[in-house]
Structure formats: C-alpha cells, structure tokens
Design an enzyme around this catalytic site. Structure first.
Site, PDB file in Angstrom:
ATOM      1  N   LYS A 132       0.831  -1.224   0.000  1.00 36.15           N
ATOM      2  CA  LYS A 132       0.000   0.000   0.000  1.00 36.15           C
ATOM      3  C   LYS A 132       0.854   1.258   0.000  1.00 36.15           C
ATOM      4  O   LYS A 132       0.485   2.275  -0.583  1.00 36.15           O
ATOM      5  CB  LYS A 132      -0.948  -0.004   1.200  1.00 36.15           C
ATOM      6  CG  LYS A 132      -0.244   0.083   2.541  1.00 36.15           C
ATOM      7  CD  LYS A 132      -0.886  -0.765   3.592  1.00 36.15           C
ATOM      8  CE  LYS A 132       0.178  -1.289   4.536  1.00 36.15           C
ATOM      9  NZ  LYS A 132      -0.144  -2.511   5.201  1.00 36.15           N
TER      10      LYS A 132
ATOM     11  N   GLY B  56      -6.656  -6.609   2.796  1.00 32.80           N
ATOM     12  CA  GLY B  56      -6.211  -8.012   2.852  1.00 32.80           C
ATOM     13  C   GLY B  56      -7.029  -8.920   1.967  1.00 32.80           C
ATOM     14  O   GLY B  56      -6.955  -8.854   0.747  1.00 32.80           O
TER      15      GLY B  56
ATOM     16  N   ILE C  41     -10.293  -8.991   1.563  1.00 33.90           N
ATOM     17  CA  ILE C  41     -11.577  -8.485   1.060  1.00 33.90           C
ATOM     18  C   ILE C  41     -11.413  -8.041  -0.385  1.00 33.90           C
ATOM     19  O   ILE C  41     -10.530  -7.237  -0.680  1.00 33.90           O
ATOM     20  CB  ILE C  41     -12.043  -7.243   1.867  1.00 33.90           C
ATOM     21  CG1 ILE C  41     -12.043  -7.528   3.355  1.00 33.90           C
ATOM     22  CG2 ILE C  41     -13.410  -6.786   1.400  1.00 33.90           C
ATOM     23  CD1 ILE C  41     -12.342  -6.289   4.194  1.00 33.90           C
TER      24      ILE C  41
ATOM     25  N   GLY D 117       0.010 -10.140  18.696  1.00 36.60           N
ATOM     26  CA  GLY D 117       0.655 -10.072  17.385  1.00 36.60           C
ATOM     27  C   GLY D 117      -0.067  -9.160  16.405  1.00 36.60           C
ATOM     28  O   GLY D 117       0.228  -9.166  15.213  1.00 36.60           O
TER      29      GLY D 117
ATOM     30  N   GLU E 281       2.655  -3.753  15.980  1.00 35.48           N
ATOM     31  CA  GLU E 281       4.116  -3.795  15.865  1.00 35.48           C
ATOM     32  C   GLU E 281       4.726  -3.159  17.122  1.00 35.48           C
ATOM     33  O   GLU E 281       4.055  -2.435  17.857  1.00 35.48           O
ATOM     34  CB  GLU E 281       4.574  -2.936  14.683  1.00 35.48           C
ATOM     35  CG  GLU E 281       3.912  -3.236  13.365  1.00 35.48           C
ATOM     36  CD  GLU E 281       4.599  -4.355  12.621  1.00 35.48           C
ATOM     37  OE1 GLU E 281       5.800  -4.566  12.855  1.00 35.48           O
ATOM     38  OE2 GLU E 281       3.914  -5.020  11.829  1.00 35.48           O
TER      39      GLU E 281
ATOM     40  N   ASP F 174      -1.263   3.937   8.000  1.00 37.25           N
ATOM     41  CA  ASP F 174      -1.641   2.780   7.184  1.00 37.25           C
ATOM     42  C   ASP F 174      -3.015   3.003   6.539  1.00 37.25           C
ATOM     43  O   ASP F 174      -3.211   2.779   5.343  1.00 37.25           O
ATOM     44  CB  ASP F 174      -1.650   1.545   8.110  1.00 37.25           C
ATOM     45  CG  ASP F 174      -2.239   0.313   7.477  1.00 37.25           C
ATOM     46  OD1 ASP F 174      -1.485  -0.437   6.837  1.00 37.25           O
ATOM     47  OD2 ASP F 174      -3.464   0.093   7.618  1.00 37.25           O
TER      48      ASP F 174
ATOM     49  N   LYS G 238      -4.198   3.403   2.436  1.00 38.36           N
ATOM     50  CA  LYS G 238      -5.262   2.609   1.808  1.00 38.36           C
ATOM     51  C   LYS G 238      -6.385   3.496   1.279  1.00 38.36           C
ATOM     52  O   LYS G 238      -6.912   3.262   0.186  1.00 38.36           O
ATOM     53  CB  LYS G 238      -5.811   1.592   2.819  1.00 38.36           C
ATOM     54  CG  LYS G 238      -4.782   0.525   3.213  1.00 38.36           C
ATOM     55  CD  LYS G 238      -5.275  -0.265   4.408  1.00 38.36           C
ATOM     56  CE  LYS G 238      -4.299  -1.348   4.826  1.00 38.36           C
ATOM     57  NZ  LYS G 238      -4.689  -1.960   6.111  1.00 38.36           N
TER      58      LYS G 238
HETATM   59  N1  NAP Z   1       0.902  -9.522   6.782  1.00 41.16           N
HETATM   60  C1  NAP Z   1      -0.309  -9.184   6.371  1.00 41.16           C
HETATM   61  O1  NAP Z   1      -1.313  -9.598   6.952  1.00 41.16           O
HETATM   62  C2  NAP Z   1      -0.479  -8.288   5.172  1.00 41.16           C
HETATM   63  C3  NAP Z   1      -1.780  -7.960   4.732  1.00 41.16           C
HETATM   64  C4  NAP Z   1      -1.944  -7.170   3.593  1.00 41.16           C
HETATM   65  C5  NAP Z   1      -0.831  -6.687   2.936  1.00 41.16           C
HETATM   66  N2  NAP Z   1       0.416  -7.002   3.421  1.00 41.16           N
HETATM   67  C6  NAP Z   1       1.564  -6.468   2.699  1.00 41.16           C
HETATM   68  O2  NAP Z   1       2.330  -7.544   2.189  1.00 41.16           O
HETATM   69  C7  NAP Z   1       3.694  -7.183   2.146  1.00 41.16           C
HETATM   70  C8  NAP Z   1       4.515  -8.234   2.917  1.00 41.16           C
HETATM   71  O3  NAP Z   1       4.067  -8.278   4.251  1.00 41.16           O
HETATM   72  P1  NAP Z   1       4.587  -9.407   5.265  1.00 41.16           P
HETATM   73  O4  NAP Z   1       3.721  -9.302   6.460  1.00 41.16           O
HETATM   74  O5  NAP Z   1       4.710 -10.723   4.571  1.00 41.16           O
HETATM   75  O6  NAP Z   1       6.047  -8.852   5.629  1.00 41.16           O
HETATM   76  P2  NAP Z   1       7.256  -9.630   6.334  1.00 41.16           P
HETATM   77  O7  NAP Z   1       6.779 -10.826   7.065  1.00 41.16           O
HETATM   78  O8  NAP Z   1       8.045  -8.608   7.078  1.00 41.16           O
HETATM   79  O9  NAP Z   1       8.141 -10.172   5.106  1.00 41.16           O
HETATM   80  C9  NAP Z   1       8.949  -9.339   4.325  1.00 41.16           C
HETATM   81  C10 NAP Z   1       9.865 -10.206   3.483  1.00 41.16           C
HETATM   82  O10 NAP Z   1      10.568  -9.337   2.600  1.00 41.16           O
HETATM   83  C11 NAP Z   1      11.965  -9.592   2.715  1.00 41.16           C
HETATM   84  N3  NAP Z   1      12.644  -8.309   2.583  1.00 41.16           N
HETATM   85  C12 NAP Z   1      12.331  -7.134   3.169  1.00 41.16           C
HETATM   86  N4  NAP Z   1      13.176  -6.173   2.782  1.00 41.16           N
HETATM   87  C13 NAP Z   1      14.037  -6.742   1.935  1.00 41.16           C
HETATM   88  C14 NAP Z   1      15.148  -6.268   1.189  1.00 41.16           C
HETATM   89  N5  NAP Z   1      15.538  -4.996   1.256  1.00 41.16           N
HETATM   90  N6  NAP Z   1      15.799  -7.156   0.402  1.00 41.16           N
HETATM   91  C15 NAP Z   1      15.407  -8.432   0.339  1.00 41.16           C
HETATM   92  N7  NAP Z   1      14.372  -8.960   1.002  1.00 41.16           N
HETATM   93  C16 NAP Z   1      13.705  -8.115   1.795  1.00 41.16           C
HETATM   94  C17 NAP Z   1      12.177 -10.178   4.108  1.00 41.16           C
HETATM   95  O11 NAP Z   1      13.367 -10.970   4.079  1.00 41.16           O
HETATM   96  P3  NAP Z   1      13.863 -11.854   5.337  1.00 41.16           P
HETATM   97  O12 NAP Z   1      12.920 -13.016   5.384  1.00 41.16           O
HETATM   98  O13 NAP Z   1      15.208 -12.287   5.008  1.00 41.16           O
HETATM   99  O14 NAP Z   1      13.761 -10.935   6.508  1.00 41.16           O
HETATM  100  C18 NAP Z   1      10.901 -11.001   4.258  1.00 41.16           C
HETATM  101  O15 NAP Z   1      11.066 -12.257   3.643  1.00 41.16           O
HETATM  102  C19 NAP Z   1       3.769  -5.767   2.735  1.00 41.16           C
HETATM  103  O16 NAP Z   1       3.705  -4.816   1.692  1.00 41.16           O
HETATM  104  C20 NAP Z   1       2.520  -5.682   3.566  1.00 41.16           C
HETATM  105  O17 NAP Z   1       2.063  -4.352   3.740  1.00 41.16           O
HETATM  106  C21 NAP Z   1       0.611  -7.796   4.486  1.00 41.16           C
END
Ligand code: NAP
Length: 447
Positions: A106, A135, A137, A189, A192, A203, A207
C-alpha cells in the site's frame, strides 16, 4: 500457450511464504484456470540462512534482486517485501524489464501509484494490487470492474485491523485505557513494536488514498489525506459515546462534494446502526456509495497470511491467464480527472467535545458564548461532577453540523479561557451513509 509461467517472488515473510505454499498446494487448480502451470522459480530474501520452517515450496532463494529482475524466464514479479525502498526501485526495474507485477504494498502505491501505472502502461505490462487494501476483502476488483459503471459519491471504511481491535476492546471494557489495549494488541501479534503506522492512521491513509484515487478517477496522495490517530481516546470518550448512542471507530472516508474530494482518517462517533459500527475486532469493511449500486458493503479479514494470499494469488492467476492467452488486462489507476482534495477546514459535520472546567459560576455561559459567536449550534450539553478532580467538572458537548474551521477556532478560544482547564478531546460525529439514511433498507423495494 507457454509451457509454464514463472514467478519471481520478492519477499518471503508472512505473506510470501503463504503465497509460495499456496501456489504449490493449488498447482492443479491454478493450471486448470490459467491454462498452463504457474511456478515460483526464485525468491528474494535478506537472509538465506533464516529458518523458514513453514515453507513447503522448494523455491531457490537469493539475496541478489538482479538475479530475479533480469531473469528472462520470469514473467511476473510478485512483490511482498513491503516498505517504500528499495521496493519502489525493484518494481520500476521489473516494469522496465517488461515484467508484469503483483504487489500487496500500500505504501508504494499510495505514494507512487500514478507514476508506476504510467510506466506500466507505456511498457504494456500489468500491475495488480488487490491485497494492498483490505487483505482478503475483494475491493480493488469490484471498484475497477464489477462496479465500474457507477459514479461513486463516497467510500467509507474501517481499514486498519490493529486499531479496530483496540477500539473494539476499549468499547467493550471500560477498565481498559489506550496503553492497556495497545499492550494487548502487541501480545496478540496485531500491533508492531512501533505502532505509529497503525495508531496514527498512516496505514489507513495509504489505503484510503488508493481507494479514493480509483473511485473518483483522480490522484489522492497519502499526504493529502487528513489524518488523526487514536492516541487521545480515553475510556471516558467511550462511556460518553455509548451514553449518546454512538460507537467509536477509526474511520477512513472519502467523499465527492462540491466538485472536490474530501479524504480523511480520524476517530469518529458512528451511530450504533451505522453499517461500519458493527465491524469489530481485526475485521475490515468498506462501504461504497455509487449512483447505480446505491450502497454496497464489503467485509472480511483485513490482514493475515491466508486472506492476503487469497488476494495475491487471484491477481497472479489473472495476470498468468492474460499472459497465457495473449490478452492484456487494463492498467489501473491511470486516469485523472483533476479533482482535488479539499482542506479539512472546509469540512462540515457534527462534533463531540469533552472539556474539563473549573466549577465556578458563569463558566457554562462563557462556553456557550464562544460557540454562539462562531455560529456553532450546540445539540447537547452534559455536565458531570468528577469526584477525584476536586473543583473540576467534565463537560461534554455535541454540536449540530458546523464548519471545521469554526469548531477549531472554538477550541482555541476555549483553551484560552481561565475557567477551562483543558479541552480533553474533539471527535467528529459521522452520520453520513446511504444505507444508514434509509435505516439499512435498500433504495427501492425489489424481489
Ligand atoms: N501480513 C499481512 O497480513 C499483510 C496484509 C496485507 C498486505 N500485506 C503487505 O504484504 C507485504 C509483505 O508483508 P509481510 O507481512 O509478509 O512482511 P514480512 O513478514 O516482514 O516479510 C517481508 C519479506 O521481505 C523480505 N525483505 C524485506 N526487505 C528486503 C530487502 N531490502 N531485500 C530483500 N528482502 C527483503 C524479508 O526478508 P527476510 O525473510 O530475510 O527478513 C521477508 O522475507 C507488505 O507490503 C505488507 O504491507 C501484508
């Protein structure tokens, strides 16, 4: 028809792992829908050695983005890293290398969407982003496709699960204050270590900017969205809200009004029968008002690995289907009708104010004079003795519809009065909702 379509996954965290697993687990269904197999060929991470015990896809890992971005076999880049940089650079590089993009990011879209969509249109590649708002939806798709014939007048949403969880808890338990529910949200959880993006409305503003830009065919940057967070809300506000028949939500609302756009994120008193008032816990909901559909409500899990995967995977399948069948889906958000966002000072709505005043003769007359001189009409006035505060009493005021600039001036003047100890809070009261106006009934009686 290609033999297979290869994906480069950038980010293998909560969502990335879930997407990689789902592509494997649903390989047969995906192949049947797309027309050929879809495989994850490489994934970018920061730390190859990190334990990823829940990863069931045998994807090759790399820490070098160029290996993925320059791989001629990779047709779709799925960006699940998050954050503005280096993500923006990677997406731009992917587009200029002729790769299609799916992203859940986002922040990048809210800040750089128009430029990315222009670059994608110039290059003839697709960018899809259903997971970036709400997410699991479906909301981007309905806005762009299923409801495309509508002239939208409003987008009203609860689109931050963390704050919605916190506000739901404060509403249900009068012993809980902001710090207590924040700790609870962290323990579960949902929040943050640094909760600012959620509790300060950042955030939600990202959106809302995305939704408003699509709904109103214009560019609403995150910086143009008026934003106020939930830190000032106290148990007293929830008690008064309930006494007055309202529920408090972090409302994200965008409205087309007087040839301009209103776009704001702030705590709001919603009437208890408002459709968004019943959206509790980590759930999200978006209510769209359009000239043809009237009011349509979308509700569901706004985050979480699997709901988000549902949206990301659907985008991957749509792009893969287009590639496999030689079609081009439209590039989104590329039109701009020039509508601009109006300043918050021009907002007209009702307000709730909570003040602490010294219990002296004439104080109430002074307060009403301030409002009267600014032509702000008061709808209700509650004064309560607050035992532990000595000679200080609490006064709660609600107004009829008034102009924001006048109410803010009233706050300044009240704060300058010797008889006022503090203006503890000001919360906007939001009673605009197409379905609410008709008591939740549809516009026309039908079958
Ligand atoms: N979590 C949710 O419920 C949710 C819902 C809607 C949208 N989103 C969106 O989805 C995206 C991912 O969210 P997430 O919760 O999966 O995040 P996350 O758990 O923090 O995962 C981020 C991943 O990206 C990798 N990464 C981050 N910076 C990097 C860099 N500079 N170079 C290489 N790899 C890098 C990290 O590597 P490492 O594993 O090595 O640390 C990790 O694997 C975000 O844009 C978030 O806003 C998430």
């Amino acid at each position: 028809m290609p033999d297979q379509i290869s994906i480069g996954l950038m980010g293998l965290g909560v969502v990335g792992v879930s997407v990689a697993n789902a592509i494997d687990a649903k390989a047969e269904v995906i192949k049947a829908r797309v027309g050929c197999p879809v495989v994850v060929s490489r994934a970018l991470v920061r730390d190859i050695g990190a334990v990823r015990s829940n990863l069931r896809n045998s994807v090759e890992l790399t820490t070098d983005p160029d290996i993925i971005l320059n791989d001629p076999e990779i047709a779709i880049i799925v960006e699940l890293m998050g954050g503005e940089q280096p993500t923006l650079d990677y997406i731009n590089q992917a587009i200029s290398n002729g790769k299609h993009v799916v992203t859940a990011n986002k922040e990048v879209l809210a800040k750089h969407g128009p430029e990315l969509f222009k670059a994608a249109a110039d290059k003839g590649v697709m960018v899809r982003f259903e997971a970036s708002v709400g997410g699991g939806i479906p909301i981007i798709g309905p806005l762009m496709n299923d409801l495309a014939a509508n002239d939208f007048t409003a987008v009203n949403a609860v689109i931050n699960g963390t704050t919605n969880y916190m506000l739901t808890r404060m509403a249900s338990d009068s012993n809980l204050d902001y710090q207590m529910v924040l700790k609870e949200a962290r323990d579960r959880g949902y929040a943050e270590a640094d909760p600012s993006a959620d509790v300060d409305g950042i955030d939600a503003a990202f959106k809302l900017g995305i939704l408003a830009s699509i709904a109103f065919h214009c560019t609403v940057r995150d910086t143009e969205v008026f934003r106020e967070g939930i830190r000032r809300l106290s148990p007293a506000d929830f008690a008064y809200a309930s006494e007055l028949g309202y529920t408090i939500k972090l409302l994200a609302t965008a409205r087309r009004t007087h040839g301009r756009i209103q776009a704001r994120v702030h705590p709001a008193f919603l009437p208890e029968d408002h459709p968004l008032a019943k959206v509790d816990g980590v759930y999200n909901a978006v209510e769209l008002e359009g000239d043809l559909v009237d009011s349509a409500m979308f509700q569901g899990p706004g985050a979480g690995a699997e709901p988000t995967t549902s949206a990301v995977l659907a985008d991957i399948m749509a792009e893969a289907h287009s590639i496999a069948n030689g079609e081009r889906l439209p590039v989104h958000m590329s039109d701009n009708n020039g509508l601009v966002v109006e300043p918050i000072d021009d907002l007209e709505t009702k307000y709730y104010l909570r003040l602490r005043v010294y219990d002296r003769p004439g104080v109430l007359a002074q307060i009403t004079t301030v409002f009267g001189d600014l032509e702000v009409s008061l709808a209700s006035f509650i004064q309560k003795e607050v035992g532990e505060l000595g000679d200080v009493a609490e006064v709660v005021i609600t107004t009829y519809v008034a102009k924001e600039s006048a109410v803010q001036e009233a706050v300044r003047q009240l704060e300058a009065l010797d008889s006022v100890s503090e203006v503890s809070n000001l919360v906007r009261i939001e009673e605009q909702s197409a379905s609410l106006a008709r008591g939740g009934q549809p516009k026309r009686e039908g079958d």
